[in-house]
Design a protein around this motif. Sequence first.
Motif, short mmCIF file in Angstrom:
data_model
loop_
_atom_site.label_atom_id
_atom_site.label_comp_id
_atom_site.label_asym_id
_atom_site.label_seq_id
_atom_site.Cartn_x
_atom_site.Cartn_y
_atom_site.Cartn_z
N ILE A 6 -13.19 -3.60 -67.51
CA ILE A 6 -13.16 -4.07 -66.12
C ILE A 6 -12.57 -5.47 -66.16
CG2 ILE A 6 -14.52 -4.81 -64.15
CD1 ILE A 6 -14.41 -1.85 -64.36
N ILE A 7 -11.53 -5.68 -65.36
CA ILE A 7 -10.80 -6.96 -65.43
C ILE A 7 -10.89 -7.70 -64.09
CG2 ILE A 7 -8.53 -8.02 -65.80
CD1 ILE A 7 -7.81 -5.56 -67.50
N GLY A 8 -11.23 -8.97 -64.20
CA GLY A 8 -11.17 -9.87 -63.04
C GLY A 8 -12.24 -9.64 -61.99
N ILE A 9 -13.44 -9.28 -62.41
CA ILE A 9 -14.53 -9.17 -61.44
C ILE A 9 -14.98 -10.58 -61.03
CG2 ILE A 9 -16.96 -8.51 -61.15
CD1 ILE A 9 -15.16 -6.17 -60.99
N GLU A 10 -15.03 -10.83 -59.71
CA GLU A 10 -15.43 -12.16 -59.23
C GLU A 10 -16.92 -12.17 -58.93
OE1 GLU A 10 -12.94 -13.25 -55.97
OE2 GLU A 10 -11.13 -13.41 -57.19
N GLU A 11 -17.61 -13.16 -59.52
CA GLU A 11 -19.06 -13.24 -59.38
C GLU A 11 -19.48 -14.62 -58.86
OE1 GLU A 11 -21.15 -10.74 -62.76
OE2 GLU A 11 -19.68 -12.10 -63.65
N LYS A 12 -20.46 -14.61 -57.99
CA LYS A 12 -21.02 -15.84 -57.46
C LYS A 12 -22.27 -16.20 -58.25
CE LYS A 12 -22.84 -17.80 -53.13
NZ LYS A 12 -23.15 -17.49 -51.71
N VAL B 160 -17.05 -17.29 -60.84
CA VAL B 160 -16.35 -17.00 -62.09
C VAL B 160 -15.62 -15.67 -61.96
CG1 VAL B 160 -17.92 -18.29 -63.58
CG2 VAL B 160 -18.39 -15.88 -63.08
N SER B 161 -14.52 -15.58 -62.69
CA SER B 161 -13.78 -14.31 -62.79
C SER B 161 -14.06 -13.75 -64.18
CB SER B 161 -12.29 -14.55 -62.60
OG SER B 161 -11.56 -13.35 -62.80
N THR B 162 -14.65 -12.58 -64.23
CA THR B 162 -15.14 -12.03 -65.49
C THR B 162 -14.37 -10.76 -65.87
OG1 THR B 162 -17.36 -12.90 -65.07
CG2 THR B 162 -17.16 -11.14 -66.71
N SER C 94 -15.26 -15.12 -69.19
CA SER C 94 -15.42 -15.63 -67.82
C SER C 94 -14.59 -16.88 -67.63
CB SER C 94 -16.90 -15.94 -67.54
OG SER C 94 -17.66 -14.75 -67.50
N ARG C 95 -13.99 -16.97 -66.43
CA ARG C 95 -13.17 -18.13 -66.10
C ARG C 95 -13.68 -18.72 -64.78
NH1 ARG C 95 -8.40 -18.20 -63.13
NH2 ARG C 95 -8.38 -15.92 -63.19
N ASN C 96 -13.92 -20.03 -64.77
CA ASN C 96 -14.43 -20.69 -63.57
C ASN C 96 -13.32 -20.74 -62.51
OD1 ASN C 96 -15.34 -22.55 -61.59
ND2 ASN C 96 -16.69 -23.51 -63.10
N ILE C 97 -13.60 -20.10 -61.37
CA ILE C 97 -12.61 -20.07 -60.27
C ILE C 97 -13.18 -20.71 -59.01
CG2 ILE C 97 -11.40 -18.03 -61.14
CD1 ILE C 97 -13.02 -16.39 -59.04
N THR C 98 -14.15 -21.61 -59.20
CA THR C 98 -14.81 -22.23 -58.04
C THR C 98 -13.83 -22.96 -57.14
OG1 THR C 98 -16.81 -22.50 -59.39
CG2 THR C 98 -16.66 -23.80 -57.35
N GLU C 99 -12.94 -23.76 -57.74
CA GLU C 99 -11.99 -24.51 -56.93
C GLU C 99 -11.08 -23.59 -56.13
OE1 GLU C 99 -9.81 -27.36 -59.14
OE2 GLU C 99 -11.56 -28.55 -59.70
N ARG C 100 -10.65 -22.50 -56.77
CA ARG C 100 -9.78 -21.56 -56.07
C ARG C 100 -10.51 -20.91 -54.90
NH1 ARG C 100 -8.59 -16.01 -58.66
NH2 ARG C 100 -10.07 -15.37 -57.04
N LYS C 101 -11.78 -20.52 -55.11
CA LYS C 101 -12.56 -19.89 -54.05
C LYS C 101 -12.82 -20.87 -52.90
CE LYS C 101 -14.28 -16.29 -54.18
NZ LYS C 101 -13.83 -14.96 -53.69
N GLN C 102 -13.06 -22.14 -53.25
CA GLN C 102 -13.27 -23.14 -52.22
C GLN C 102 -12.01 -23.35 -51.41
OE1 GLN C 102 -14.63 -26.40 -54.63
NE2 GLN C 102 -16.81 -25.88 -54.38
N ALA C 103 -10.86 -23.36 -52.10
CA ALA C 103 -9.59 -23.52 -51.41
C ALA C 103 -9.31 -22.33 -50.49
CB ALA C 103 -8.46 -23.69 -52.42
N GLU C 104 -9.64 -21.12 -50.98
CA GLU C 104 -9.44 -19.93 -50.16
C GLU C 104 -10.34 -19.95 -48.93
OE1 GLU C 104 -10.23 -16.76 -52.83
OE2 GLU C 104 -8.23 -16.79 -53.77
#
Length: 332
Positions: A16-22, A33-35, A54-64
């Motif tokens: 499973i690629i790129g699952i976004e989790e809060k 994070v994108s897991t 896992s990759r921290n995508i907090t900034e991207r989610k905030q921007a979105e």
Amino acid sequence: ALPIYEQQVIRTGKPIIGIEEKETWPDGRVTWVSTTKVPWRDADGIFTGLVGISRNITERKQAEAAQRESEQKCRSIFNNAVEGIFQTTPKGDLLTANPALARIFGYASSEELMSELKDVAQQSHVSATRREEFKRLMEKRGAVEGFEYEAYRKDGSRIWVSENVRVIRDAEGRVVCYEGTLQDITGRKQAADRIREQATLLDTTSDAIYVTALDGTIRSWNKGAERIYGWSSAEALDRTAAELLSIPGDETADPLTPALQKGAWSGERRTETKRGTEVFVFARLALVRDAAGQPVSVFVIDTDITEKKQLDARFMQAQRLENLGALASGIA
């Protein structure tokens, strides 16, 4: 229990690629994070566990989220604005229109407007000359402000509108479209026409008609006032009526005071022209109030009665001479 997506990896053996989790931390912080999860197998190919990255995508989610909020605000402004908002091609083809624009032109919705008003230039402009002037200004300046023209509504009736429009260009400087706002100014134009008509009527009367501020400063001065008193409108404006019309040394009370106190005053006045000539007028002063009932100005009408006063004086003189003659005859 394992998350559903991990159970799916175990069950299917597929990553499973790129699952976004809060993630909510004990201190209240929220991160995203994108897991990616992949099955791990031993040398014999037997599943032994999961490997996750896992990759921290907090900034991207905030921007979105910020972008979505901004888009929602823009959409709300677009849909709820009182002014018409639109985009057209330089030729006049309508690209976008908000509900206010549809209402201004008499359509039930933006969709109806877009489907029926294909060519703004040909279908809405009453004057082709005015449309050509608009095109000339846009080509020369790239924008117009307060451009007024008469337009047709859906039912064929006419309205006056005012536009603010600018050119939108792409990264290479090519014109993409025209973007602007539009207001219905029909009421304002009609009011201006009525004012002009009233001003024309005021200028045709022989009476001096003028308006002063509460301190006596002249705010308007018609042609009749120019004829009677000799002061042009340009000379009279922003000067006081007492300064222009009062006779030096005359102790007669200024009628402005009783007009302010009682709301109105009328009576004969002795005044002076620009050349120093004495003029008698019958003056009527009325206090003007605003919608809240507060005094704002004084409306004045002066009727020249100089000739009448002179005739009356000559008549009285003739009467006195006649009476003296009769008296002398009786004595003789």
